[in-house]
Write a protein that holds these residues in place. Structure first.
Motif, PDB file in Angstrom:
ATOM      1  N   ALA A 166      37.802  25.306  50.879  1.00 44.31           N
ATOM      2  CA  ALA A 166      38.794  24.231  50.783  1.00 44.31           C
ATOM      3  C   ALA A 166      39.309  24.061  49.361  1.00 44.31           C
ATOM      4  N   LEU A 167      38.464  24.326  48.355  1.00 44.75           N
ATOM      5  CA  LEU A 167      38.894  24.201  46.966  1.00 44.75           C
ATOM      6  C   LEU A 167      39.769  25.367  46.518  1.00 44.75           C
ATOM      7  N   GLY A 168      39.732  26.466  47.266  1.00 45.11           N
ATOM      8  CA  GLY A 168      40.466  27.658  46.865  1.00 45.11           C
ATOM      9  C   GLY A 168      41.940  27.425  46.578  1.00 45.11           C
ATOM     10  N   PRO A 169      42.709  26.829  47.514  1.00 46.64           N
ATOM     11  CA  PRO A 169      44.134  26.610  47.236  1.00 46.64           C
ATOM     12  C   PRO A 169      44.386  25.733  46.015  1.00 46.64           C
ATOM     13  N   VAL A 170      43.506  24.749  45.783  1.00 44.46           N
ATOM     14  CA  VAL A 170      43.656  23.884  44.614  1.00 44.46           C
ATOM     15  C   VAL A 170      43.459  24.697  43.339  1.00 44.46           C
ATOM     16  N   LEU A 171      42.391  25.488  43.300  1.00 46.21           N
ATOM     17  CA  LEU A 171      42.121  26.305  42.117  1.00 46.21           C
ATOM     18  C   LEU A 171      43.230  27.323  41.888  1.00 46.21           C
ATOM     19  N   GLY A 172      43.696  27.929  42.976  1.00 49.04           N
ATOM     20  CA  GLY A 172      44.774  28.906  42.841  1.00 49.04           C
ATOM     21  C   GLY A 172      46.051  28.282  42.303  1.00 49.04           C
ATOM     22  N   GLY A 173      46.380  27.075  42.796  1.00 48.26           N
ATOM     23  CA  GLY A 173      47.578  26.400  42.325  1.00 48.26           C
ATOM     24  C   GLY A 173      47.490  26.017  40.863  1.00 48.26           C
ATOM     25  N   ILE A 174      46.328  25.513  40.453  1.00 53.20           N
ATOM     26  CA  ILE A 174      46.142  25.142  39.046  1.00 53.20           C
ATOM     27  C   ILE A 174      46.255  26.362  38.146  1.00 53.20           C
ATOM     28  N   GLN A 175      45.625  27.469  38.564  1.00 56.06           N
ATOM     29  CA  GLN A 175      45.670  28.674  37.741  1.00 56.06           C
ATOM     30  C   GLN A 175      47.076  29.264  37.689  1.00 56.06           C
ATOM     31  N   ALA A 176      47.781  29.275  38.831  1.00 62.19           N
ATOM     32  CA  ALA A 176      49.123  29.844  38.858  1.00 62.19           C
ATOM     33  C   ALA A 176      50.095  29.034  38.015  1.00 62.19           C
ATOM     34  N   SER A 177      49.844  27.724  37.893  1.00 64.06           N
ATOM     35  CA  SER A 177      50.747  26.880  37.105  1.00 64.06           C
ATOM     36  C   SER A 177      50.732  27.256  35.626  1.00 64.06           C
ATOM     37  N   SER A 178      49.659  27.905  35.189  1.00 67.80           N
ATOM     38  CA  SER A 178      49.594  28.364  33.789  1.00 67.80           C
ATOM     39  C   SER A 178      50.031  29.822  33.656  1.00 67.80           C
ATOM     40  N   ASN A 179      50.530  30.389  34.762  1.00 70.22           N
ATOM     41  CA  ASN A 179      51.030  31.771  34.787  1.00 70.22           C
ATOM     42  C   ASN A 179      49.966  32.782  34.355  1.00 70.22           C
ATOM     43  N   GLY A 180      48.744  32.573  34.822  1.00 69.12           N
ATOM     44  CA  GLY A 180      47.655  33.493  34.523  1.00 69.12           C
ATOM     45  C   GLY A 180      46.716  33.622  35.701  1.00 69.12           C
ATOM     46  N   TRP A 181      45.743  34.494  35.547  1.00 71.07           N
ATOM     47  CA  TRP A 181      44.747  34.656  36.612  1.00 71.07           C
ATOM     48  C   TRP A 181      43.365  34.963  36.064  1.00 71.07           C
ATOM     49  N   ARG A 182      43.284  35.508  34.865  1.00 70.40           N
ATOM     50  CA  ARG A 182      41.981  35.919  34.339  1.00 70.40           C
ATOM     51  C   ARG A 182      41.026  34.751  34.089  1.00 70.40           C
ATOM     52  N   PRO A 183      41.490  33.587  33.589  1.00 65.82           N
ATOM     53  CA  PRO A 183      40.527  32.491  33.396  1.00 65.82           C
ATOM     54  C   PRO A 183      39.766  32.137  34.667  1.00 65.82           C
ATOM     55  N   LEU A 184      40.450  32.124  35.801  1.00 63.32           N
ATOM     56  CA  LEU A 184      39.767  31.833  37.065  1.00 63.32           C
ATOM     57  C   LEU A 184      38.733  32.903  37.381  1.00 63.32           C
ATOM     58  N   PHE A 185      39.082  34.159  37.180  1.00 62.50           N
ATOM     59  CA  PHE A 185      38.151  35.247  37.481  1.00 62.50           C
ATOM     60  C   PHE A 185      36.967  35.254  36.512  1.00 62.50           C
ATOM     61  N   TRP A 186      37.197  34.888  35.252  1.00 58.17           N
ATOM     62  CA  TRP A 186      36.074  34.800  34.322  1.00 58.17           C
ATOM     63  C   TRP A 186      35.165  33.630  34.684  1.00 58.17           C
TER      64      TRP A 186
ATOM     65  N   SER B  19      32.377  40.987  39.603  1.00 62.83           N
ATOM     66  CA  SER B  19      33.148  39.867  39.063  1.00 62.83           C
ATOM     67  C   SER B  19      33.661  40.167  37.665  1.00 62.83           C
ATOM     68  N   VAL B  20      32.830  40.812  36.838  1.00 63.13           N
ATOM     69  CA  VAL B  20      33.265  41.184  35.489  1.00 63.13           C
ATOM     70  C   VAL B  20      34.359  42.248  35.559  1.00 63.13           C
ATOM     71  N   LEU B  21      34.211  43.205  36.459  1.00 65.97           N
ATOM     72  CA  LEU B  21      35.232  44.251  36.602  1.00 65.97           C
ATOM     73  C   LEU B  21      36.592  43.658  36.953  1.00 65.97           C
ATOM     74  N   THR B  22      36.624  42.703  37.884  1.00 66.92           N
ATOM     75  CA  THR B  22      37.906  42.114  38.265  1.00 66.92           C
ATOM     76  C   THR B  22      38.496  41.291  37.123  1.00 66.92           C
ATOM     77  N   ALA B  23      37.651  40.504  36.452  1.00 67.02           N
ATOM     78  CA  ALA B  23      38.160  39.645  35.376  1.00 67.02           C
ATOM     79  C   ALA B  23      38.672  40.459  34.192  1.00 67.02           C
ATOM     80  N   ALA B  24      38.017  41.578  33.911  1.00 63.92           N
ATOM     81  CA  ALA B  24      38.389  42.395  32.751  1.00 63.92           C
ATOM     82  C   ALA B  24      39.303  43.552  33.111  1.00 63.92           C
ATOM     83  N   ALA B  25      39.733  43.621  34.371  1.00 62.34           N
ATOM     84  CA  ALA B  25      40.478  44.792  34.844  1.00 62.34           C
ATOM     85  C   ALA B  25      41.735  45.047  34.018  1.00 62.34           C
ATOM     86  N   ASP B  26      41.876  46.294  33.575  1.00 60.99           N
ATOM     87  CA  ASP B  26      43.108  46.715  32.915  1.00 60.99           C
ATOM     88  C   ASP B  26      43.810  47.801  33.721  1.00 60.99           C
ATOM     89  N   SER B  27      43.318  48.020  34.936  1.00 64.25           N
ATOM     90  CA  SER B  27      43.929  48.999  35.837  1.00 64.25           C
ATOM     91  C   SER B  27      43.696  48.552  37.270  1.00 64.25           C
TER      92      SER B  27
END
Length: 493
Positions: free
Chosen positions: A150-170, A91-99
């Motif tokens: 079931a919560l996945g699409p909701v979380l994905g939509g909220i995160q995508a609306s901020s044009n990011g992805w790392r906060p969700l992974f952290w 989980s840390v590797l994905t959230a901090a991934a730079d490659s």
């Protein structure tokens, strides 16, 4: 090793199970809207991200078999600490991934370790406490597995609306860290199940090869035709290898999985219901998300699937009421009906409208929550409780293949069949509809052919580990004479 300060305390152990399972299950359903953002940040193609997701799902499927093998040879609670540590690292590797490499390794670890934790942690929660706690465990499993999805699409939509992805992974990494801490606090050393058992190298090899190939082939459908060698070869070849895995386990003298013991009326009907419900529900949500992605904002689209979570919660509570009664069997059938109706509602207009998706997703949540975990209990009650780990592994392996592999195939159908994407999606959703109907029809037919009326489980007797929760007659009892090969066989020690 010493016991943890919270060892044996049900609330803490249950919380550990929830935190262990939620991260990947929610994340796997949240990736759709944030995939382009991840690809852009890490200089990956959409195809590369699709393959990464496919390999993570393959890891989830393979982990069900690996977990059973490790449980035979190694102390389970010590292995639980290992799985939890690896999940946190991934989980840390994905959230901090730079490659791309960091992201791929981390995400595959997330998939693999989630199923390892699932098979290692959930069965002891079912059988390690008094029967009075089983109702709570049933509710927790339903909310944990399908509430998170079931919560996945909701979380994905909220995160995508901020044009990011790392906060969700952290956030996912934080939940994984909480699971590891609770694993240490609730530690209670237990011996291996059967340290003298041989390592089933054939089963392990077939599981790895079959799942990796099948999920790779399904992932390639994003950019390749179905008949392309890089798609159809691995996909069909992998499925064939998975079939060979089950044949091997059925015929083996000391099988790793209880395949032979599950070949009777009630567990087969339950497993068919679980396969159809998983395949239809995940595919329907993926199809509607894809076709509406360019019509609504990410936030708007994500919130349309919030009723699915509400439906999952409602059915989890209801399941806690009916699972000790004969209505458990009817509950699965009703769930498949709700699922079919939900898919039909979402497909009532082309493209689906906001109202139809919201209502349909709620019905889908009710349907899948009423069918998959209840079907798992139908299979589990048909064997003795010490075998529930292996039963759970079989059902989760099949469910993972159905849920995570059929969806890409139907997305390909939606993109290539018909005059446009809306028409193709409509066709694919009707396929989902008929998959759910087929699950119910086959289940009813198997009960009728087995000459069995839905029985009430003897939960207290099942919890002793000495006998199944009910008698499950051989397949097709009414259609053939009972012979020596039909005798009830307990193929797993």
């Amino acid at each position: 090793m010493h016991e943890g300060p919270l060892a044996g305390r049900y609330p803490a152990v249950a919380a550990m199970v929830v935190f262990a399972l939620v991260p990947y299950l929610a994340l796997s359903a949240a990736l759709g809207p944030i995939t382009p953002i991840i690809a852009g940040d890490l200089n990956m193609s959409l195809q590369a991200v699709a393959i990464t997701s496919g390999m993570a799902n393959a890891g989830y499927a393979v982990g069900t078999v690996l977990a059973v093998q490790f449980a035979q040879k190694r102390p389970q609670r010590r292995m639980l600490l290992v799985y939890g540590t690896l999940l946190l690292i991934g989980s840390v590797l994905t959230a901090a991934a730079d490659s791309a490499a960091m992201f791929i390794i981390g995400h595959v670890l997330q998939g693999l370790c989630t199923s390892l934790l699932l098979i290692a942690a959930v069965p002891p929660l079912i059988t390690g406490y008094p029967a009075a706690r089983l109702r709570e465990t049933a509710v927790i499993m339903n909310v944990c597995i399908f509430g998170a999805v079931a919560l996945g699409p909701v979380l994905g939509g909220i995160q995508a609306s901020s044009n990011g992805w790392r906060p969700l992974f952290w956030a996912i990494a934080g939940v994984a860290a909480a699971a590891l801490v609770l694993s240490v606090l609730t530690f209670q050393d237990t011996p291996p199940v059967d340290p003298g058992a041989p390592i089933d190298w054939i089963a392990l090899s077939l599981a790895v090869i079959g799942c990796a190939a099948a999920f790779f082939g399904a992932s390639e459908l994003l950019t390749h035709p179905f008949v392309d060698a890089t798609t159809i070869g691995p996909l069909l070849g992998g499925l064939l290898v998975i079939v060979i895995l089950f044949v091997h386990e059925y015929t083996a003298k000391r099988p790793l999985l209880c395949v032979r013991s599950l070949i009777s009326t009630l567990p087969v009907a339950g497993i068919v219901a679980a396969i159809c419900a998983a395949a239809a529900s995940v595919s329907a949500i993926s199809l509607t998300e894809t076709v509406l992605a360019h019509r609504f904002s990410d936030m708007h689209l994500g919130l349309l699937y919030l009723p699915e979570f509400g439906g999952a919660v409602i059915t989890a509570v209801t399941f806690g009421i009916v699972f000790r009664t004969r209505f458990l069997h009817y509950y699965v059938l009703v769930g498949l009906a709700f699922l079919a109706v939900g898919i039909a509602v979402m497909n009532a207009a082309s493209p689906p409208t906001s109202v139809l998706v919201g209502v349909g997703s709620g019905l889908v949540g009710i349907g899948v929550g009423s069918s998959v975990v209840p079907a798992l209990f139908i299979a589990g009650f048909s064997l003795r409780s010490p075998q529930v780990q292996r039963v759970f592994a079989i059902v989760e392996l099949i469910r993972a293949v159905a849920a995570f592999m059929i969806a890409p195939v139907l997305l390909y159908v939606a993109a290539t069949v018909g005059s446009n994407a809306d028409a193709g999606t409509r066709t694919a959703l009707w396929i989902c509809f008929w998959i759910s109907i087929t699950g119910g029809v086959i289940g009813v037919a198997l009960y009728a052919a087995g000459g069995v009326r839905p029985p009430k489980p003897s939960v207290d007797a099942w919890m002793t580990g000495q006998q199944p929760g009910w008698y499950s007659p051989p397949l097709l009892t009414r259609l053939r004479r009972r012979g020596p090969s039909d005798e009830d066989v307990d193929a797993c020690p």
